[in-house]
Scaffold this active site. Structure first.
Site, PDB file in Angstrom:
ATOM      1  N   ASP A 208      -0.900  -1.051   1.750  1.00 62.35           N
ATOM      2  CA  ASP A 208      -1.888  -1.967   2.297  1.00 62.35           C
ATOM      3  C   ASP A 208      -2.258  -3.072   1.312  1.00 62.35           C
ATOM      4  O   ASP A 208      -2.421  -2.824   0.112  1.00 62.35           O
ATOM      5  CB  ASP A 208      -3.141  -1.155   2.660  1.00 62.35           C
ATOM      6  CG  ASP A 208      -4.256  -1.985   3.240  1.00 62.35           C
ATOM      7  OD1 ASP A 208      -4.072  -2.496   4.364  1.00 62.35           O
ATOM      8  OD2 ASP A 208      -5.301  -2.126   2.585  1.00 62.35           O
ATOM      9  N   GLU A 271       2.849  -4.527   2.909  1.00 70.16           N
ATOM     10  CA  GLU A 271       2.055  -5.450   3.719  1.00 70.16           C
ATOM     11  C   GLU A 271       1.623  -6.606   2.837  1.00 70.16           C
ATOM     12  O   GLU A 271       0.664  -6.508   2.071  1.00 70.16           O
ATOM     13  CB  GLU A 271       0.813  -4.758   4.304  1.00 70.16           C
ATOM     14  CG  GLU A 271       0.101  -5.643   5.316  1.00 70.16           C
ATOM     15  CD  GLU A 271      -1.419  -5.529   5.264  1.00 70.16           C
ATOM     16  OE1 GLU A 271      -2.068  -6.022   6.203  1.00 70.16           O
ATOM     17  OE2 GLU A 271      -1.962  -4.988   4.288  1.00 70.16           O
TER      18      GLU A 271
END
Length: 298
Positions: A208, A271
């Site tokens: 993330d 990401e």
């Protein structure tokens, strides 16, 4: 005599895999409390297989105040009681593998919840051994914020801690203080988190908010937003030149890849909300980090 031809090496499973994301709260409730859970996922594995999926990606299920959908984590190596426990998680992995499904987790390295024991210790006092696990700075000469860095959400990215008189940095919510990835102890602690789940049979991680891992050590100000600039994120009126996609971040990501490669057939997905040419720096041949990108450009 016919020449022997070596067999063709099988392509990695992830090259043509279909990945099905499960946001636990809204997937399948097994207990009648109105909240989806790990046992609910187990009960629906056949459904996922029939859809043609090859892997499950589970969004965070760790203890959390849930101010950011579970991405504000209190304990990286535990399961929120809403969703089950580690025993249920282990059963999910075993049943998924028996069904031919891989299991991918979210790895959230940029920040913790402000309720995480690490941060509670860090903010206890300036001399605490974990003080340097987070990004703390003195006020500016006028007593205000250390600089004008802005959150990726809204407002400034600094929150004052009244007890110690310093500010801590948060790229996202004030309740999500950023870890200090310049600290080797932080790097080791988060690598231990990866190992914890890999040793339980997890097949990979979606990492993330990768670009926000490291900030400029000199606290240089981000320039005004300019869509024609270097392709860095533009948010809250500034271009995040000193708070996003810093060179040190690439080294951290390459270290995760080295760790992952000590396990067989595992996957890292990055990401990184960046232009394609910047995203691809995380997949370089010199120090590769991720196997797959999130293709936000597409």
């Amino acid at each position: 005599m016919a020449q022997h031809k070596p067999g063709k090496r099988a392509a990695p499973w992830w090259q043509d895999a279909v990945v099905y994301q499960v946001y636990l709260r809204s997937f399948q409730d097994s207990e009648g409390d109105g909240v989806g859970d790990l046992a609910g996922v187990i009960a629906r594995l056949d459904h996922v297989v029939r859809l043609g999926a090859d892997a499950l990606w589970l969004s965070p299920f760790h203890p959390s105040p849930m101010l950011d959908g579970g991405y504000d984590i209190e304990d990286f190596t535990a399961v929120h009681p809403l969703f089950g426990n580690l025993e249920t998680f282990d059963r999910l992995v075993a049943e998924a593998h028996r069904s031919g499904l891989k299991v991918i987790l979210d790895f959230v390295p940029n920040h913790t919840s402000d309720r995480h024991p690490w941060f509670r210790e860090s903010r206890a006092d300036r001399a605490n051994p974990r003080r340097d696990w987070y990004v703390w700075r003195d006020p500016a000469s006028d007593g205000g914020w250390p600089n004008g860095w802005r959150s990726m959400l809204e407002g400034l990215a600094w929150t004052r801690d009244e007890a110690t008189g310093q500010y801590y940095y948060h790229a996202f919510l004030p309740e999500q203080p950023d870890l200090n990835w310049r600290n080797p102890e932080v790097q080791a602690a988060m690598e231990a988190v990866l190992r914890f789940w890999l040793d339980r049979g997890v097949d990979g991680f979606r990492v993330d908010a990768v670009p926000h891992l490291v900030e400029d050590e000199l606290l240089r100000e981000d320039p005004p937003g300019d869509l024609a600039g270097e392709g860095l994120p533009v948010q809250a009126g500034v271009r995040h030149a000193f708070t996003s996609d810093r060179p040190e971040t690439h080294a951290c990501a390459a270290a995760w890849r080295q760790l992952i490669d000590t396990y067989e057939d595992r996957l890292l997905i990055g990401e990184a909300r960046l232009p394609a040419e910047r995203v691809m720096r995380y997949y370089g041949l010199d120090a590769p980090a991720f196997h797959l990108p999130f293709n936000f450009v597409f």
